[in-house]
Design a protein around this motif. Structure first.
Motif, short mmCIF file in Angstrom:
data_model
loop_
_atom_site.label_atom_id
_atom_site.label_comp_id
_atom_site.label_asym_id
_atom_site.label_seq_id
_atom_site.Cartn_x
_atom_site.Cartn_y
_atom_site.Cartn_z
N LEU A 179 40.80 1.72 30.13
CA LEU A 179 40.07 0.49 30.45
C LEU A 179 39.90 0.34 31.96
N LYS A 180 40.94 0.68 32.71
CA LYS A 180 40.84 0.62 34.18
C LYS A 180 39.81 1.63 34.68
N GLU A 181 39.85 2.83 34.13
CA GLU A 181 38.88 3.86 34.51
C GLU A 181 37.45 3.43 34.15
N PHE A 182 37.31 2.81 32.98
CA PHE A 182 36.01 2.33 32.53
C PHE A 182 35.47 1.27 33.49
N ARG A 183 36.30 0.33 33.85
CA ARG A 183 35.88 -0.72 34.79
C ARG A 183 35.47 -0.09 36.14
N HIS A 184 36.27 0.85 36.61
CA HIS A 184 35.96 1.53 37.87
C HIS A 184 34.60 2.26 37.75
N LEU A 185 34.36 2.88 36.62
CA LEU A 185 33.09 3.58 36.40
C LEU A 185 31.91 2.60 36.48
N LEU A 186 32.03 1.46 35.82
CA LEU A 186 30.95 0.46 35.87
C LEU A 186 30.75 -0.04 37.29
N GLU A 187 31.82 -0.22 38.03
CA GLU A 187 31.72 -0.71 39.41
C GLU A 187 31.05 0.31 40.33
N LYS A 188 31.11 1.60 39.97
CA LYS A 188 30.47 2.65 40.78
C LYS A 188 28.95 2.62 40.69
N PHE A 189 28.42 1.96 39.64
CA PHE A 189 26.97 1.95 39.40
C PHE A 189 26.46 0.51 39.28
N PRO A 190 26.64 -0.30 40.31
CA PRO A 190 26.22 -1.70 40.21
C PRO A 190 24.70 -1.82 40.04
N GLY A 191 24.29 -2.76 39.20
CA GLY A 191 22.87 -2.95 38.96
C GLY A 191 22.61 -4.24 38.21
N ARG A 192 21.52 -4.23 37.44
CA ARG A 192 21.09 -5.44 36.75
C ARG A 192 21.04 -5.31 35.23
N LEU A 193 21.45 -4.18 34.69
CA LEU A 193 21.35 -4.01 33.24
C LEU A 193 22.61 -4.52 32.55
N PRO A 194 22.44 -5.45 31.60
CA PRO A 194 23.59 -5.90 30.82
C PRO A 194 24.21 -4.72 30.08
N THR A 195 25.53 -4.75 30.00
CA THR A 195 26.26 -3.65 29.37
C THR A 195 27.13 -4.21 28.26
N PHE A 196 27.11 -3.52 27.12
CA PHE A 196 27.88 -3.94 25.95
C PHE A 196 28.78 -2.79 25.52
N LEU A 197 30.03 -3.12 25.25
CA LEU A 197 31.00 -2.13 24.79
C LEU A 197 31.22 -2.35 23.29
N HIS A 198 30.93 -1.32 22.51
CA HIS A 198 31.12 -1.37 21.06
C HIS A 198 32.39 -0.58 20.75
N LEU A 199 33.41 -1.28 20.33
CA LEU A 199 34.68 -0.64 19.97
C LEU A 199 34.68 -0.40 18.46
N ILE A 200 34.85 0.85 18.07
CA ILE A 200 34.87 1.22 16.66
C ILE A 200 36.33 1.39 16.24
N GLY A 201 36.75 0.53 15.33
CA GLY A 201 38.15 0.53 14.89
C GLY A 201 38.32 1.15 13.53
N PRO A 202 39.48 0.90 12.94
CA PRO A 202 39.76 1.43 11.59
C PRO A 202 38.70 0.97 10.59
N GLN A 203 38.44 1.79 9.61
CA GLN A 203 37.43 1.55 8.59
C GLN A 203 36.05 1.29 9.20
N GLN A 204 35.81 1.85 10.39
CA GLN A 204 34.51 1.74 11.08
C GLN A 204 34.14 0.30 11.42
N ARG A 205 35.14 -0.58 11.51
CA ARG A 205 34.87 -1.97 11.94
C ARG A 205 34.50 -1.94 13.41
N GLU A 206 33.49 -2.73 13.75
CA GLU A 206 32.96 -2.72 15.11
C GLU A 206 33.15 -4.07 15.78
#
Length: 100
Positions: A40-67
């Motif tokens: 999660l820290k690496e992910f946040r750092h990655l997003l911060e490296k590419f600042p812009g105007r596009l909304p970003t959504f994180l889809h977490l796929i859990g057990p039984q393919q629950r999203e």
């Protein structure tokens, strides 16, 4: 008798340019078990490296393919680029980026 094909266009651009111009949001799909505190820290750092105007959504796929879909805050909106996509896919695997 002219049987040649003709094409009329208002604008001509590459598929890459069109993708960059037409994308309105970025959706990142990740298996929930891959999202450790460190990733999660690496992910946040990655997003911060590419600042812009596009909304970003994180889809977490859990057990039984629950999203679970998380909208990233405005300070983590990104600028779309091939480099960004490459970095995300390196982190979370191929096909983890969906452009809308």
């Amino acid at each position: 008798n002219d049987e040649s094909t003709k094409l009329l266009a208002r604008e001509i651009c590459s598929l890459d340019q069109m993708r960059l111009q037409r994308t309105r949001a970025i959706h990142l799909t990740v298996r929930q078990d891959l999202m450790t505190e460190e990733s999660l820290k690496e992910f946040r750092h990655l997003l911060e490296k590419f600042p812009g105007r596009l909304p970003t959504f994180l889809h977490l796929i859990g057990p039984q393919q629950r999203e679970t879909v998380l909208a990233m805050p405005p300070d983590l909106e990104v600028e779309l680029s091939d480099h960004f996509i490459s970095e995300v896919e390196k982190m979370f695997g191929a096909s983890s980026v969906v452009l809308n």
